[in-house]
Design a protein around this motif. Sequence first.
Motif, PDB file in Angstrom:
ATOM      1  N   GLU A 277       0.777  -1.213  -0.313  1.00 54.39           N
ATOM      2  CA  GLU A 277       0.001  -0.099   0.062  1.00 54.39           C
ATOM      3  C   GLU A 277       0.888   1.119  -0.003  1.00 54.39           C
ATOM      4  O   GLU A 277       0.691   2.224  -0.699  1.00 54.39           O
TER       5      GLU A 277
ATOM      6  N   ILE B  17       0.796   5.163   6.776  1.00 51.71           N
ATOM      7  CA  ILE B  17      -0.256   5.914   5.801  1.00 51.71           C
ATOM      8  C   ILE B  17      -1.746   5.900   6.660  1.00 51.71           C
ATOM      9  O   ILE B  17      -2.081   4.833   7.498  1.00 51.71           O
ATOM     10  N   PRO B  18      -2.499   6.882   6.411  1.00 54.56           N
ATOM     11  CA  PRO B  18      -3.678   7.138   7.299  1.00 54.56           C
ATOM     12  C   PRO B  18      -4.834   5.895   7.135  1.00 54.56           C
ATOM     13  O   PRO B  18      -5.943   5.669   7.601  1.00 54.56           O
ATOM     14  N   HIS B  19      -4.655   5.030   5.657  1.00 54.11           N
ATOM     15  CA  HIS B  19      -5.688   4.089   5.545  1.00 54.11           C
ATOM     16  C   HIS B  19      -5.413   2.858   5.518  1.00 54.11           C
ATOM     17  O   HIS B  19      -5.695   1.914   4.818  1.00 54.11           O
ATOM     18  N   CYS B  20      -3.906   2.792   6.264  1.00 58.04           N
ATOM     19  CA  CYS B  20      -3.007   1.392   6.280  1.00 58.04           C
ATOM     20  C   CYS B  20      -4.242   0.315   6.591  1.00 58.04           C
ATOM     21  O   CYS B  20      -4.602   0.382   7.908  1.00 58.04           O
TER      22      CYS B  20
ATOM     23  N   MET C  29      -3.290  -2.495   7.197  1.00 61.33           N
ATOM     24  CA  MET C  29      -2.443  -3.325   8.168  1.00 61.33           C
ATOM     25  C   MET C  29      -2.255  -3.072   9.550  1.00 61.33           C
ATOM     26  O   MET C  29      -1.822  -3.755  10.424  1.00 61.33           O
TER      27      MET C  29
ATOM     28  N   THR D 227      -4.580  -3.034  11.974  1.00 64.66           N
ATOM     29  CA  THR D 227      -5.026  -3.967  13.097  1.00 64.66           C
ATOM     30  C   THR D 227      -4.113  -4.907  13.380  1.00 64.66           C
ATOM     31  O   THR D 227      -3.892  -5.542  14.544  1.00 64.66           O
TER      32      THR D 227
ATOM     33  N   HIS E 115      -4.983   7.625  11.929  1.00 67.27           N
ATOM     34  CA  HIS E 115      -5.695   6.566  10.914  1.00 67.27           C
ATOM     35  C   HIS E 115      -7.134   6.906  10.738  1.00 67.27           C
ATOM     36  O   HIS E 115      -7.824   7.469  11.471  1.00 67.27           O
ATOM     37  N   THR E 116      -7.626   6.824   9.386  1.00 69.79           N
ATOM     38  CA  THR E 116      -8.989   6.838   9.171  1.00 69.79           C
ATOM     39  C   THR E 116      -9.906   6.316  10.016  1.00 69.79           C
ATOM     40  O   THR E 116     -11.136   6.682  10.279  1.00 69.79           O
ATOM     41  N   SER E 117      -9.578   4.964  10.591  1.00 65.05           N
ATOM     42  CA  SER E 117     -10.464   4.077  11.142  1.00 65.05           C
ATOM     43  C   SER E 117      -9.907   4.091  12.707  1.00 65.05           C
ATOM     44  O   SER E 117     -10.337   2.847  13.220  1.00 65.05           O
TER      45      SER E 117
ATOM     46  N   ALA F 247     -12.361   2.786  15.402  1.00 59.81           N
ATOM     47  CA  ALA F 247     -12.848   0.982  14.916  1.00 59.81           C
ATOM     48  C   ALA F 247     -11.558   0.185  15.533  1.00 59.81           C
ATOM     49  O   ALA F 247     -11.831  -0.866  16.379  1.00 59.81           O
ATOM     50  N   ILE F 248     -10.401   0.548  15.019  1.00 54.36           N
ATOM     51  CA  ILE F 248      -9.353  -0.362  15.312  1.00 54.36           C
ATOM     52  C   ILE F 248      -8.991  -0.242  16.755  1.00 54.36           C
ATOM     53  O   ILE F 248      -8.653  -1.640  17.158  1.00 54.36           O
TER      54      ILE F 248
END
Lengths: 156, 477, 337
Positions: A4, A81-84, A86, A88, A117-119, A122-123
Amino acid sequence: MELENINPNVFKKSDERIITEKEWDESCIDPIDAREVFDLIRSINDPEHPLTLEELHVLEENHITVDNDKNEIRVLFTPTIPHCSMATLIGLSIRVKLLRSLPSRYKISVAITPGTHTSENAINKQLADKERISASLENSTLLEVVNQCIASRSNR
Amino acid sequence: MAGFSGALKLTNLDDFITPSQECIKPVDIKKSKTGSKITIQDDGTYLEETKLGSQKLQKVEITLADCLACSGCITSAEGVLITQQSQEEVLRILNENNQAKQNNENDKIKKIVVTVSQQSLLSIAKRYELDSVETAAKHLAGYFKKLGVDYVLDTKIADDLALIEARDEFIKRFQDQKTFKLPMLASSCPGWVCYAEKTHGNFILPYISTTRSPQQIMGVLVKELLAQKLNLKADKIYHVTVMPCYDKKLEASREDFYNEALQSRDVDCVITSIEIEQMLMTEGKDLKEFEMSNFDWPWNQIKTPENFIWAHELSGSGGYADFIFKHAVKVLFNQDVSELEYKNLRNPDFKEVTLEKDGQVLLKFAIANGFRNIQNLVQKLKRSKSGYHYVEVMACPSGCLNGGAQIRPQNNQQQKELTRELEEMYRSLPKSLPYNDDVKNIYDEFFGGNDSDKSQKLLHTNYHAVEKMNTALNIKW
Amino acid sequence: MPQQLEVIQKLSVHRGKVWSANWHPSGKMFASCGEDKTIRIWVQDKDDWIMQAVLSDGHSRTIRDVAFSTCGNFLASASFDATVSIWDKKGAAFECNSTLEGHENEVKSVAWSVSGNFLATCSRDKSVWVWEITQNCEEFDCAAVLNLHKQDVKKVIWHPHQDILASASYDNTIKIYKEDPSDNDWICTATLESHNSTVWSIAFDKTGTRLASCSDDCTIKIWQQYEVGNEEGIITPDNEPVWKCVCTLSGYHDRSVYDISWCKQTGLIATACGDDHIRIFRESETSTKNEPIFEMETKILAHKQDVNSVKWCPSTPGLLLSTSDDGDIKLWKFNNA
């Protein structure tokens, strides 16, 4: 699987810790400090790159806090990177390494450095769910990857 | 978007990460230049900042066919559907086509064909309070014609063909139980088929009838027979179907229904009953305001049927169990039955009917609707305890009349009450005799007879067990 | 002065985490389960609790939960291997006679309805399944698959007197379900929203009109049911009772609260917490239906690691069972019951 983040920034590793005479002394009560925690996890490999989490600045010593009164250890990690996707898996590897290395009295939390991170929420929630962590480690395929990540470089 | 049937929602569903992140389909990514930095914008787009300035990064596109071939989430397919098979897409194609017609750009003009299912027609008739389904159908045909649709068809001819094929397939399987496993399970519900492929794979697939669903038979008829009649290449026809459920969109996207030789998909786009309601709402009009127009019947130039809308036996899902049972009783045991007496099992969505002689069960059929009954059926099959010869399986409770994309009840009406009313309307429709002159004609003139190679090829399909992907990096936990 | 909460016995035979333990309705037996993929059956022998049986061939992964049927003749076990096993009690021995398949992944909880007609299970696959039991537990038919939670479902429990089901989820909500007699399908009649994180466990009081919930948000909440036409004038849409959060106990727990047990005899509430403590709460004398007040009676460092489950004994008031990540099961006596 394509990478990525093809060309991540790579940073210098920190120096080895100088072990003092006092630390070899078994009789001395020696609470765990952030540096020790960092040493346990700095060499975890990134699942995608042949680099350690330290070299990628995913882990930094000053993002680790240890409260020995409450037996709490908190590790923040920063995805490259903010949408990584990996993130989790990286978090799981850090958590597993600490669960295996530290005395069971410690309450360990692993979370994403705020705003990286964007999520993130959640993570963090998934990484804090001990039932999900336990179940994931019974998945042999997943466990194999985690073990590869936390195997020290010399063993690979 | 109301979403897929419950069966699909459960299949390998994923956790909380959004589809773009969840998707584990490997894709090509162009190498980014060294020293670039990626930032997320408030609107969720990614900006790549390089020395030369910043540039918006393109999102990777995943097609619906990718989703179907993947053992990962089905939920992200939903997002893909919105762009690939939607009312907006239909309207866009129609606009382009109308433009091309105006500008006489003959090479760009396509024939636009819309096929409307009976279940959708019933739902629409109910929603716009038209007592006669026939009248509703005519208003709807008028609406489509006004939008620029060239042919408006119903599914009757394909429904008939599907019943004939399923019936003949059943007899073949019943008479050769060394080769084929019984029960034969219905194949017209794409939610059920997709669930079976993803979850039970090679265990269950041999039981599923290979007969194509009416939607896909219609696809063949439009892209091959109608194309032939109109002297057009298949890719010059754009075929839209109107269906009672979202899962039909997945079905139309299957690789099996893409004709390589003709470079064309049998059904190009599926929209649903509820999307018709939305289209009319966007227009700000009631269906009744559109002038009535007849449905087209290109299958017989001389004589069109006196009605366009027909029912098929008992169930609003196509009537497979009833039709095949009656035929099997006649052909295999030389008896006649007029009314079938179903016995409800533990709930009204699972019922069975038997033919007995001297206390011995000769034939045992069942109708199993809804995901819970699919489970009970699968468990019975696994324990080899079913004893069934045929099961009509549908993923939605009450079957297709209660499809997941039927128009919602109005004025606080209960969903079940609405379904009951639709069933009543369905029963009041004239009944189709599947083996009629038009069907015979198509068999003779287009397929080269019943059970010909051509009919086997074009009226049947294959199923593919989806292998569980074990890419450790993407395991959901 | 003796401790309010005293250990009676510590049982250290499981290897690894002990996820759950549950009483036999007689209160003279209980079953425990955990990471070591075994179920252990414990019975009382004079003053001691001794292990009567080990059931080790039922599951291939962690066993997350166990539950005895109301009649006491059957035991159900829920496992991360995505299956539920039903064990027949044959004297002192247990025989696995059915395995329920259908969940896509880890089954987290299992519960028998008090009527004996139904079994409920829930899973990380976000679904709650209701199984209808026929003829003395010989067959389990799927009566409903409820896909209403948006995330992992952690816990299912039944109402103490009726066939009403409740489920708690990682999506921070609790849902209540009942059977729709028109087609025997199950419908959700209420969604209880107030927690800010995973709801780990729930417990009805003895009347079934109140529900207690515990969460990763470190709070306990008490919910009150208001029937259609209630005297408080609370609106009940769809002609179904509504549930309102009438009390939140915050500031007591330092970490995630994993389990809660509401004693049907004494009304005491016990909690199992990730801070290794067990806490006991009692309803205050000034408490009212619409504004209940609960006070913490005691708090004790109960285990060396997270406490995973607590269960009040159904027959002996004040007898409490706990299990922990430290591998131990403990029996406690609350002296002020």
